[in-house]
Design a protein around this motif. Structure first.
Motif, PDB file in Angstrom:
ATOM      1  N   SER A 160       0.814  -1.214   0.000  1.00 59.52           N
ATOM      2  CA  SER A 160       0.000   0.000   0.000  1.00 59.52           C
ATOM      3  C   SER A 160       0.847   1.263   0.000  1.00 59.52           C
ATOM      4  N   GLY A 161       2.188   1.118  -0.183  1.00 58.35           N
ATOM      5  CA  GLY A 161       3.025   2.294  -0.352  1.00 58.35           C
ATOM      6  C   GLY A 161       4.061   2.466   0.741  1.00 58.35           C
ATOM      7  N   PHE A 162       5.211   3.035   0.345  1.00 55.68           N
ATOM      8  CA  PHE A 162       6.191   3.511   1.313  1.00 55.68           C
ATOM      9  C   PHE A 162       5.799   4.944   1.652  1.00 55.68           C
ATOM     10  N   HIS A 163       5.013   5.105   2.672  1.00 56.31           N
ATOM     11  CA  HIS A 163       4.350   6.392   2.927  1.00 56.31           C
ATOM     12  C   HIS A 163       5.325   7.476   3.381  1.00 56.31           C
ATOM     13  N   ARG A 164       6.523   7.103   3.800  1.00 56.92           N
ATOM     14  CA  ARG A 164       7.518   8.100   4.202  1.00 56.92           C
ATOM     15  C   ARG A 164       8.585   8.310   3.133  1.00 56.92           C
ATOM     16  N   LEU A 165       8.448   7.646   2.007  1.00 57.83           N
ATOM     17  CA  LEU A 165       9.455   7.725   0.956  1.00 57.83           C
ATOM     18  C   LEU A 165       9.527   9.138   0.375  1.00 57.83           C
ATOM     19  N   GLU A 166      10.742   9.705   0.370  1.00 60.12           N
ATOM     20  CA  GLU A 166      10.966  11.049  -0.151  1.00 60.12           C
ATOM     21  C   GLU A 166      11.871  11.060  -1.375  1.00 60.12           C
ATOM     22  N   THR A 167      12.781  10.073  -1.491  1.00 61.13           N
ATOM     23  CA  THR A 167      13.716  10.007  -2.614  1.00 61.13           C
ATOM     24  C   THR A 167      13.649   8.630  -3.250  1.00 61.13           C
ATOM     25  N   LEU A 168      13.414   8.599  -4.559  1.00 61.53           N
ATOM     26  CA  LEU A 168      13.367   7.347  -5.306  1.00 61.53           C
ATOM     27  C   LEU A 168      14.243   7.484  -6.541  1.00 61.53           C
ATOM     28  N   SER A 213       4.022  16.591  -4.556  1.00 62.00           N
ATOM     29  CA  SER A 213       5.073  17.119  -3.676  1.00 62.00           C
ATOM     30  C   SER A 213       6.453  17.103  -4.323  1.00 62.00           C
ATOM     31  N   LEU A 214       6.552  16.654  -5.556  1.00 56.85           N
ATOM     32  CA  LEU A 214       7.850  16.466  -6.201  1.00 56.85           C
ATOM     33  C   LEU A 214       8.564  17.801  -6.415  1.00 56.85           C
ATOM     34  N   ARG A 215       9.862  17.813  -6.064  1.00 55.59           N
ATOM     35  CA  ARG A 215      10.687  19.008  -6.260  1.00 55.59           C
ATOM     36  C   ARG A 215      11.819  18.768  -7.251  1.00 55.59           C
ATOM     37  N   HIS A 216      12.297  17.517  -7.353  1.00 57.28           N
ATOM     38  CA  HIS A 216      13.402  17.200  -8.267  1.00 57.28           C
ATOM     39  C   HIS A 216      12.985  16.033  -9.153  1.00 57.28           C
ATOM     40  N   LEU A 217      13.141  16.200 -10.475  1.00 58.77           N
ATOM     41  CA  LEU A 217      12.785  15.152 -11.428  1.00 58.77           C
ATOM     42  C   LEU A 217      13.922  14.958 -12.414  1.00 58.77           C
ATOM     43  N   GLU A 218      14.340  13.702 -12.598  1.00 61.39           N
ATOM     44  CA  GLU A 218      15.327  13.353 -13.616  1.00 61.39           C
ATOM     45  C   GLU A 218      14.780  12.187 -14.430  1.00 61.39           C
ATOM     46  N   PHE A 219      14.656  12.401 -15.734  1.00 64.32           N
ATOM     47  CA  PHE A 219      14.052  11.386 -16.594  1.00 64.32           C
ATOM     48  C   PHE A 219      14.927  11.216 -17.828  1.00 64.32           C
ATOM     49  N   THR A 220      15.291   9.970 -18.136  1.00 62.27           N
ATOM     50  CA  THR A 220      16.166   9.681 -19.267  1.00 62.27           C
ATOM     51  C   THR A 220      15.412   8.879 -20.315  1.00 62.27           C
ATOM     52  N   ILE A 221      15.522   9.333 -21.569  1.00 56.34           N
ATOM     53  CA  ILE A 221      14.952   8.617 -22.708  1.00 56.34           C
ATOM     54  C   ILE A 221      16.101   8.211 -23.613  1.00 56.34           C
ATOM     55  N   CYS A 239       4.988  21.781  -7.215  1.00 58.92           N
ATOM     56  CA  CYS A 239       6.102  22.118  -6.316  1.00 58.92           C
ATOM     57  C   CYS A 239       7.463  21.884  -6.949  1.00 58.92           C
ATOM     58  N   LEU A 240       7.514  21.471  -8.216  1.00 57.57           N
ATOM     59  CA  LEU A 240       8.771  21.121  -8.850  1.00 57.57           C
ATOM     60  C   LEU A 240       9.695  22.333  -8.959  1.00 57.57           C
ATOM     61  N   GLU A 241      10.953  22.154  -8.512  1.00 58.55           N
ATOM     62  CA  GLU A 241      11.943  23.225  -8.558  1.00 58.55           C
ATOM     63  C   GLU A 241      13.063  22.943  -9.554  1.00 58.55           C
ATOM     64  N   HIS A 242      13.449  21.677  -9.702  1.00 57.50           N
ATOM     65  CA  HIS A 242      14.572  21.333 -10.577  1.00 57.50           C
ATOM     66  C   HIS A 242      14.207  20.115 -11.421  1.00 57.50           C
ATOM     67  N   ALA A 243      14.490  20.175 -12.706  1.00 54.94           N
ATOM     68  CA  ALA A 243      14.202  19.061 -13.604  1.00 54.94           C
ATOM     69  C   ALA A 243      15.402  18.819 -14.509  1.00 54.94           C
ATOM     70  N   GLU A 244      15.683  17.531 -14.774  1.00 55.22           N
ATOM     71  CA  GLU A 244      16.711  17.129 -15.730  1.00 55.22           C
ATOM     72  C   GLU A 244      16.071  16.163 -16.721  1.00 55.22           C
ATOM     73  N   ILE A 245      16.155  16.494 -17.991  1.00 57.70           N
ATOM     74  CA  ILE A 245      15.618  15.650 -19.047  1.00 57.70           C
ATOM     75  C   ILE A 245      16.776  15.258 -19.955  1.00 57.70           C
ATOM     76  N   LYS A 246      16.950  13.954 -20.143  1.00 55.17           N
ATOM     77  CA  LYS A 246      18.076  13.455 -20.925  1.00 55.17           C
ATOM     78  C   LYS A 246      17.556  12.646 -22.113  1.00 55.17           C
ATOM     79  N   TYR A 247      18.148  12.912 -23.260  1.00 54.79           N
ATOM     80  CA  TYR A 247      17.799  12.178 -24.484  1.00 54.79           C
ATOM     81  C   TYR A 247      19.086  11.606 -25.042  1.00 54.79           C
ATOM     82  N   ASP A 248      19.321  10.334 -24.796  1.00 57.84           N
ATOM     83  CA  ASP A 248      20.596   9.706 -25.109  1.00 57.84           C
ATOM     84  C   ASP A 248      20.385   8.633 -26.172  1.00 57.84           C
TER      85      ASP A 248
END
Length: 448
Positions: A160-168, A213-221, A239-248
């Motif tokens: 049912s979730g890691f309810h305290r999870l902040e970083t994945l 609640s997400l503040r940092h997102l990094e997604f690689t394609i 709430c997002l403050e920083h994003a990294e998008i990678k196309y490799d």
């Protein structure tokens, strides 16, 4: 007088946390008061390359690789059994030369179950450079940070979730479509998310990114994503403050992936910092870009550019980005080293498109004060056009930093730059060697 033995337990544990676990256990021989101090350690960092529990003979040689010995895992299990628990941090890393057999996979799963019996863990960091087989994650109720690399994982039944999870952070992780979406959907407190090369070839992912609640997102394609990602559903991140998008990728002709990248870029409208790594601009040049797109809070932008693949469409994508960022203050451009067999071909279109005044860029008119351009070799043919563009168009520019790893013919480069037209009267140019950190300052003057 033995002052160290009379230190408080917290200070003793702080001391032991700065040495290897093998050295920490050996402190039991110092005095009776130190006999069981190490069992209260809150953090356990185990790395097969350092092998803190024994010699490398515990890894059976198999060709050019090493098979992780069951005896090594058994020693880890006995070590964890001796700890009082619960643990704050548990790290288990295996180098690129190590892999598992099926028997060892069972031992790793039993080790995770033992951590659960000890009261769980707040930070779990597992790295396998050759997939060890499926690992069932225990239900750690206090888990706050989860980092996985090279794993094949499954969630427990009734999860049912890691309810305290902040970083994945999940890189090169095989996980089913249902498990990944369940994990994201039940992590309502998630602050940082990294997804790179996840999924399976047999089960394409359909990812729904809805994280309030997400503040940092990094997604690689990349190449694997073309097979793995069937559908990407993205909603706004308030709430997002920083994003990294990678196309490799080496193939830039996938319209589906280009639209996916555009969807990601246009969904991070609330960020103040944005990084577009590898060749995102080349990818965006394949699709029709919306003109009503803006990122009103953005203050820092970094993008990577392959100079060898430049054309008019890539420049249009670059201009579209600048127009969408009206309050940009700091910009960093990483230029891939030019193929000098193509330098003459690149020089003419670069000068035509960049070395002239451009209108419609609110950030260049008012807010951009700092620009950093990183390149490989200094040359006056391929990269000078980018420097001239910002000197000519950034009216409030105060500092232009030029990073290089090969000085090349620096006197000729500086001579060309001193003749460039400069708009800002406060502009200063600084060269810095990225290898030696040597700094060279250059005076440039605004021209009417």
């Amino acid at each position: 007088m033995d002052r160290i033995s009379f230190l408080p337990l917290e200070i003793k544990l702080s001391i032991l946390s700065r040495v290897s676990i093998k050295q920490a256990v050996r402190t039991s021989a110092l005095a009776r008061s130190w006999r069981n101090i190490w069992t209260h350690l809150p953090c356990l960092d185990l790395n097969s390359e350092r092998d803190p529990l024994g010699k490398t003979c515990n890894f059976r040689k198999f060709g050019s690789l090493y098979v992780v010995s069951p005896s090594w895992i058994q020693r880890v299990r006995r070590l964890v059994s001796s700890l009082q628990g619960p643990l704050s941090v548990f790290q288990l890393h295996f180098s690129g030369l190590c892999f598992f057999c099926s028997d060892e996979c069972v031992l790793v799963r039993s080790l995770l179950d033992l951590l659960l019996q000890k009261g769980g863990v707040k930070t779990l960091d597992l790295a396998f450079y050759i997939n060890p087989g499926k690992i069932h994650l225990p239900w750690f109720h206090s888990l706050q940070v989860l980092r996985l690399f090279g794993c094949h994982v499954a969630l427990p039944t009734g999860f049912s979730g890691f309810h305290r999870l902040e970083t994945l952070s999940m890189r090169y992780v095989q996980i089913s479509n249902d498990d990944l979406n369940l994990l994201l959907r039940t992590s309502s407190n998630l602050i940082s998310l990294v997804l790179s090369n996840c999924g399976t070839l047999q089960n394409p992912l359909s990812v729904n990114l809805s994280l309030p609640s997400l503040r940092h997102l990094e997604f690689t394609i990349n190449d694997r994503t073309d097979y793995n990602l069937q559908n990407l559903s993205v909603v706004s991140f308030p709430c997002l403050e920083h994003a990294e998008i990678k196309y490799d990728r080496t193939d830039y002709n996938s319209q589906n992936l280009a639209r996916m990248v555009l969807r990601l870029v246009t969904s991070v409208t609330m960020v103040s910092s944005l990084k577009l790594e590898f060749d995102v601009l080349k990818c965006l040049s394949l699709v029709i870009l919306p003109f009503n797109f803006t990122i009103p809070r953005l203050r820092f932008l970094m993008f990577y550019l392959d100079v060898n693949t430049m054309d008019r469409k890539v420049y249009n994508a670059f201009f579209w980005l600048l127009r969408s960022m009206p309050f940009l203050e700091e910009l960093q451009v990483d230029l891939k080293r030019v193929n000098y067999n193509q330098a003459d071909r690149l020089a003419i279109p670069m000068k035509e498109l960049l070395v002239e005044k451009h209108n419609g860029f609110a950030c260049l008119e008012r807010t951009v004060t700092s620009v950093t351009i990183n390149m490989g070799k200094l040359d006056a043919i391929a990269n000078i056009a980018w420097i001239q563009f910002f000197l000519l168009n950034a009216k409030g520019l105060k500092l232009l930093k030029i990073g290089y790893s090969d000085g090349g013919d620096m006197p000729s480069f500086i001579e060309v730059l001193q003749k460039a037209e400069v708009t800002s009267s406060d502009a200063k140019v600084m060269f810095f060697d990225r290898v030696t950190d040597q700094i060279t300052k250059l005076e440039v003057r605004a021209k009417a």
